[in-house]
Design a protein around this motif. Structure first.
Motif, short mmCIF file in Angstrom:
data_model
loop_
_atom_site.label_atom_id
_atom_site.label_comp_id
_atom_site.label_asym_id
_atom_site.label_seq_id
_atom_site.Cartn_x
_atom_site.Cartn_y
_atom_site.Cartn_z
N UNK A 93 29.60 1.02 43.11
CA UNK A 93 28.84 1.76 44.11
C UNK A 93 27.59 0.96 44.43
N UNK A 94 27.16 1.00 45.68
CA UNK A 94 25.94 0.30 46.06
C UNK A 94 25.18 1.15 47.06
N UNK A 95 23.94 1.47 46.74
CA UNK A 95 23.09 2.29 47.58
C UNK A 95 21.90 1.44 48.03
N UNK A 96 21.65 1.42 49.33
CA UNK A 96 20.54 0.66 49.90
C UNK A 96 19.50 1.64 50.44
N UNK A 97 18.26 1.47 49.99
CA UNK A 97 17.18 2.39 50.34
C UNK A 97 16.05 1.60 51.00
N UNK A 98 15.58 2.09 52.12
CA UNK A 98 14.48 1.43 52.82
C UNK A 98 13.31 1.24 51.87
N UNK A 99 12.85 0.00 51.74
CA UNK A 99 11.85 -0.33 50.72
C UNK A 99 10.54 0.43 50.93
N UNK A 100 10.06 0.49 52.17
CA UNK A 100 8.79 1.17 52.43
C UNK A 100 8.88 2.65 52.11
N UNK A 101 10.04 3.24 52.40
CA UNK A 101 10.24 4.66 52.11
C UNK A 101 10.24 4.91 50.60
N UNK A 102 10.95 4.06 49.86
CA UNK A 102 10.99 4.21 48.40
C UNK A 102 9.60 4.02 47.80
N UNK A 113 18.03 14.79 46.57
CA UNK A 113 18.77 14.03 45.57
C UNK A 113 18.31 12.58 45.53
N UNK A 114 18.01 12.00 46.69
CA UNK A 114 17.54 10.62 46.75
C UNK A 114 16.17 10.47 46.11
N UNK A 115 15.26 11.37 46.43
CA UNK A 115 13.92 11.34 45.82
C UNK A 115 14.02 11.47 44.31
N UNK A 116 14.84 12.41 43.86
CA UNK A 116 14.99 12.63 42.42
C UNK A 116 15.55 11.40 41.72
N UNK A 117 16.55 10.76 42.33
CA UNK A 117 17.17 9.60 41.70
C UNK A 117 16.19 8.44 41.60
N UNK A 118 15.43 8.19 42.67
CA UNK A 118 14.46 7.10 42.64
C UNK A 118 13.45 7.31 41.51
N UNK A 119 12.89 8.53 41.43
CA UNK A 119 11.92 8.80 40.38
C UNK A 119 12.52 8.73 38.99
N UNK A 120 13.72 9.28 38.83
CA UNK A 120 14.37 9.26 37.52
C UNK A 120 14.66 7.83 37.06
N UNK A 121 15.15 7.01 37.98
CA UNK A 121 15.44 5.62 37.61
C UNK A 121 14.18 4.86 37.25
N UNK A 122 13.07 5.15 37.92
CA UNK A 122 11.81 4.51 37.55
C UNK A 122 11.44 4.84 36.11
N UNK A 123 11.65 6.08 35.73
CA UNK A 123 11.33 6.47 34.34
C UNK A 123 12.27 5.79 33.35
N UNK A 124 13.55 5.68 33.71
CA UNK A 124 14.53 5.09 32.80
C UNK A 124 14.36 3.57 32.68
#
Length: 265
Positions: free
Chosen positions: A85-94, A140-151
């Motif tokens: 799986x590959x997810x691409x997220x706009x860098x400025x938004x993240x 879900x996207x916001x949650x995943x970004x924050x969770x991955x930062x913690x992990x």
């Protein structure tokens, strides 16, 4: 998903993210960069991830975080196939999501075989590829970004694990349950970042604010259906995008369609 299938997801309502899911792929890539933050997860098979001068072999369950502009390549092992799986997220938004939470984004490549990180990516992609409402997908996207930062990083700092009073947020969700309430607006009411709001809401209620609002709508729908209102009218009154969305949400929570519920009520 059938063998050797590749699926792509993109929604104009969420231009900051796109996703791909590939099964039994043998495609190979030269070293390249993306203008996005890219998050990959290996579902099956083995692959080789290169980011000069490092070479890392990935097993199923691996997660790779690649910041924008980082040169890399990820390919199956010779004469083999892999699924990913590959997810691409706009860098400025993240970056904006993380800045709200008082943390800068990860600026280097991270590779992990952590089970929770893999589960987080899978959960996000499942929502993105579903017919869920765009507000739910954004949450879900916001949650995943924050969770991955913690992990993957050093954890969120300051504010943050302290319980917050979410009364004003729940009151808004109750009083405006038929409105499409942007996540940013709810976060502003709570005085939290978008990620912190989701984190606190999940801790206190076991669901996201959007799921909480859907529950309110469905409970209201039960009342209206018992009064004899037609399902199509109920869907419109409660602000569902269309009748099929209403039927799906109702069935997921009541285990029957609105029409069947009305007949037995």
């Amino acid at each position: 998903m059938t063998a050797k299938a590749t699926r792509y997801w993109f929604d104009p309502a969420l231009p900051m993210v796109e996703s791909r899911s590939a099964c039994d792929s043998r495609a190979a890539y030269l070293p390249h960069t993306h203008p996005t933050v890219s998050v990959g997860a290996v579902d099956a098979g083995r692959s080789v991830f290169t980011h000069d001068p490092y070479v890392t072999r990935l097993a199923p369950g691996a997660v790779v975080w690649v910041p924008a502009g980082c040169v890399h390549a990820c390919n199956p092992e010779p004469d083999a196939a892999w699924s990913y799986q590959m997810i691409h997220i706009e860098a400025a938004w993240a970056d904006a999501v993380l800045d709200e939470a008082g943390r800068a984004g990860l600026r280097r490549i991270h590779v992990t075989h952590d089970e929770e990180a893999y589960a987080a990516v899978c959960a996000l992609n499942a929502v993105l590829f579903s017919d869920s409402d765009p507000v739910e997908k954004e949450s879900a996207l916001v949650a995943c970004i924050g969770d991955l930062q913690e992990m993957l990083g050093d954890g969120m700092d300051a504010q943050r694990s302290d319980a917050q009073d979410l009364h004003d947020v729940t009151a808004m969700l109750q009083s405006r349950h038929d409105d499409r309430l942007p996540l940013a607006e709810l976060a502003a009411v709570a005085g939290l970042s978008r990620y912190q709001l989701i984190r606190q809401f999940r801790a206190q209620f076991g669901m996201t604010p959007h799921a909480y609002q859907l529950d309110i709508r469905i409970n209201r729908a039960r009342h209206l259906l018992r009064q004899g209102d037609a399902p199509a009218d109920v869907a419109q009154q409660l602000g569902f995008a269309d009748q099929s969305h209403f039927h799906r949400a109702f069935r997921q929570r009541v285990a029957m369609t609105p029409g069947a519920y009305q007949r037995v009520g």
